[in-house]
Motif scaffolding. Structure first.
Motif, mmCIF file in Angstrom:
data_model
loop_
_atom_site.group_PDB
_atom_site.id
_atom_site.type_symbol
_atom_site.label_atom_id
_atom_site.label_comp_id
_atom_site.label_asym_id
_atom_site.label_seq_id
_atom_site.Cartn_x
_atom_site.Cartn_y
_atom_site.Cartn_z
ATOM 1 N N MET A 1 0.860 -1.211 0.000
ATOM 2 C CA MET A 1 0.000 0.000 0.000
ATOM 3 C C MET A 1 0.889 1.252 0.000
ATOM 4 O O MET A 1 1.818 1.355 0.794
ATOM 5 C CB MET A 1 -0.875 -0.014 1.258
ATOM 6 N N SER A 2 0.629 2.172 -0.912
ATOM 7 C CA SER A 2 1.415 3.409 -0.932
ATOM 8 C C SER A 2 0.958 4.296 0.225
ATOM 9 O O SER A 2 -0.108 4.102 0.797
ATOM 10 C CB SER A 2 1.213 4.124 -2.259
ATOM 11 N N THR A 3 1.769 5.252 0.581
ATOM 12 C CA THR A 3 1.422 6.142 1.683
ATOM 13 C C THR A 3 0.138 6.891 1.337
ATOM 14 O O THR A 3 0.048 7.502 0.271
ATOM 15 C CB THR A 3 2.547 7.167 1.914
ATOM 16 N N PRO A 4 -0.832 6.819 2.170
ATOM 17 C CA PRO A 4 -2.091 7.468 1.837
ATOM 18 C C PRO A 4 -1.986 8.986 2.072
ATOM 19 O O PRO A 4 -1.144 9.431 2.837
ATOM 20 C CB PRO A 4 -3.057 6.849 2.836
ATOM 21 N N PRO A 5 -2.826 9.731 1.420
ATOM 22 C CA PRO A 5 -2.824 11.179 1.615
ATOM 23 C C PRO A 5 -3.572 11.493 2.899
ATOM 24 O O PRO A 5 -4.526 12.241 2.900
ATOM 25 C CB PRO A 5 -3.573 11.689 0.382
ATOM 26 N N PHE A 6 -3.145 10.915 3.976
ATOM 27 C CA PHE A 6 -3.881 11.057 5.231
ATOM 28 C C PHE A 6 -2.912 11.119 6.393
ATOM 29 O O PHE A 6 -2.003 10.284 6.505
ATOM 30 C CB PHE A 6 -4.832 9.865 5.418
#
Lengths: 382, 382
Positions: free
Chosen positions: A1-6
């Motif tokens: 999973m890529s780093t989420p914009p969160f």
């Protein structure tokens, strides 16, 4: 999973023995858009949780069971599926959670023998052996880490005793406060059930009862004379569901906590697929624990566990110094934006407090969580 | 709560009868940083859920109970706390969920009498009255909306019959698929237990068993001769916890699903404090339902409920046209990025499908959810 914009909101540092600090990735997964519990997109997310849990517990053929509920529901699952009325259960009591597990077993008809240790200890191997020889017990329960005392039980040692003197007795390990922070070798040690929850070493918000059941325990379950004595906790209902999700299908008994399964999946991925390895994870918990415990000793604070060799690596239970009470200490930590937990064991409730050090706060030292709490404690007690 | 800096990921439109589409605010709350379950910040969040649930159900002194678990756990709570071995329960069966509730009651020792209606109907008032007169039933269960058939039962009418012919019988309303989408007047109708879950009309991810219990039912519970027959579902354990949180304190039995409680709080706030009012919310569900059902009729599709007056307002169960099966229809909806549900009732499983229209998709017409599914259906069947 890529780093989420969160990025999660700023908040006080949570260092209680669960819930623990949770990563942005896991929280982002918990905010997944609503999904059908039988959707082809969701099925492998659930299936992978089952597969990754096996990795965490080092088991080839243990059967994971994931059910919406608190960790406590694991006791009901054990009691209502493995006990029939009048059967004997041996409860090794190292604190609050032994008492409660015993009460749960009795609710479902078990005759419970409790081996109670003094506060800060676990029952001795000799006492366990004597008890096991006294009558045929259907199962024995071990609280791996009793969250009320921080006592670590010698799970492997007890498994060895059971295998030697009472091999038919099923070994039930309450790993609520130990899974992923203490080493557990399900197959190698010969454990029959590990029960746990998501909000401690597994690094996920609370709300999921997590079990792993041995093939031997499943056979005992399948040959019961009476039906399981719970409906919601019945493995008769849940086993087909777990098998369906694992094989890539969905089947319905009760709606699973879909978002929490996404979150659990994200955390299990971090635990099983990313650095540190599981072995290193256990080592880091041990090192962090020793560092904190040494710092407390240096400050003259006495720990609840009587034998340092049997103190948990994911939490520390420590007495206030003479003359001090909770209100002298906890508000000061709170002023430093650190949340720890008060006492829980009824005999010493007001005389001690508890610090959790599991998961992120330990495996990502760049966060500086441990430094922060040690500095704050030194400031208060130094 | 101000609008959070959070937008959920793009996703297919979820129009099944639960889980339903959930707002950004609710998902953001579900991604709340980890919090202690006994923290002073969290306690009022839990307490407010209890208070707001009373508003949703129009009750002054009903006792809400919130426990980590699926909606199914509500059945265990009813059965293990209100039934003692050998007592009689009358189950009004309007589909799959009646069968299952009966099985749950029997697990805990009830002698169950089932009134089974034909598929698409609910038991008639005359049959209910006759059954109630035949013996003293401890409780009667009504599936308000059976999610497998979309049949809406006349909860108020049945309450009236019970009060007239068997006033000691407790009225249990399974509101899993009706709370916040169908009108429920807890006090006025004389309901004793509403059990539900968060993932349908209540607009929150799944994972919380939500109950409201009347003072009358609590008295029956408190005067039981035997202890509750479940541990995790025992109200003896949970009532002190609910009272503590409501009064601004915390008490521990099992760790609540903290993040989900934040999410539930956010959704309850939207339901009770923002427009539309509860009355308007029910009206909007009715209008949306009629609009969709008319559109399906215009396309020549026949609904599962036999009497339009007793069809749910939050979901629609509809037969495929002659000659068509699931694989002719559902993939086409899916291609339009719309997820609906297949059949569930065993007698007609492959002959019908189900569309959910609860919560956001109904009370925020600017989303255009209903337009989208109607257009897609017209395209497929037109």
């Amino acid at each position: 999973m890529s780093t989420p914009p969160f990025k999660q909101e700023p908040h006080k540092l949570l260092l209680i023995p669960g819930p623990i600090e949770v990563s942005d990735e896991v929280l982002f997964a918990n905010a997944h858009p609503s999904m059908s519990h039988v959707s082809p997109d969701f099925i492998p997310v659930f299936g992978d949780c089952i597969r990754m849990l096996r990795e965490v517990l080092f088991t080839a053929d243990g059967q994971p069971i994931l059910v919406a509920g608190s960790g406590t529901l694991g006791w009901d699952q054990v009691a209502s599926n493995l006990i029939e009325a009048g059967e004997d259960a041996l409860v090794l009591n190292s604190g609050y959670f032994g008492d409660s597990f015993a009460a749960c077993l009795e609710t479902y008809g078990a005759r419970v023998t409790e081996l109670k240790a003094e506060v800060g200890a676990a029952p001795s191997p000799a006492d366990v052996e004597t008890a096991l020889k006294s009558k045929p017990f259907k199962l024995i329960t071990i609280t791996h880490v009793d969250t009320s005392t921080g006592v670590l039980s010698d799970a492997k040692g007890i498994c060895d005793i059971v295998r030697r003197v009472s091999p038919d007795t099923l070994v039930i390990l309450d790993g609520v406060c130990s899974v992923a922070s203490e080493e557990i070798r399900f197959d190698e040690w010969g454990i029959d059930v590990v029960l746990t929850a998501t909000q401690k070493g597994l690094g996920t918000p609370p709300g999921l009862s997590v079990l792993c059941v041995s093939q031997k325990a499943l056979k005992v379950f399948e040959t019961r004379r009476s039906p399981p004595s719970s409906y919601y906790a019945s493995w008769k209902r849940w086993l087909p569901i777990m098998k369906a999700y694992e094989s890539g299908n969905a089947q319905y008994f009760a709606t699973p906590p879909v978002n929490l399964i996404y979150a659990f999946n994200a955390s299990l991925k971090a635990i099983t697929k990313a650095a540190p390895s599981l072995e290193d994870r256990f080592k880091m918990h041990k090192e962090a624990s020793q560092r904190l415990k040494r710092a407390l000793e240096d400050l003259g604070l006495r720990q609840v566990p009587l034998d340092p060799a049997f103190a948990a690596n994911g939490m520390t239970a420590v007495y206030y110094p003479d003359g001090l009470v909770a209100s002298d200490v906890l508000p000061k930590l709170n002023k430093d934006e650190i949340v720890v937990a008060g006492g829980l064991h009824k005999d010493i409730k007001d005389r001690y407090f508890r610090i959790g050090h599991m998961g992120l706060s330990v495996v990502d030292p760049s966060r500086g969580d441990l430094d922060r709490v040690i500095q704050s404690l030194q400031h208060i007690f130094g």
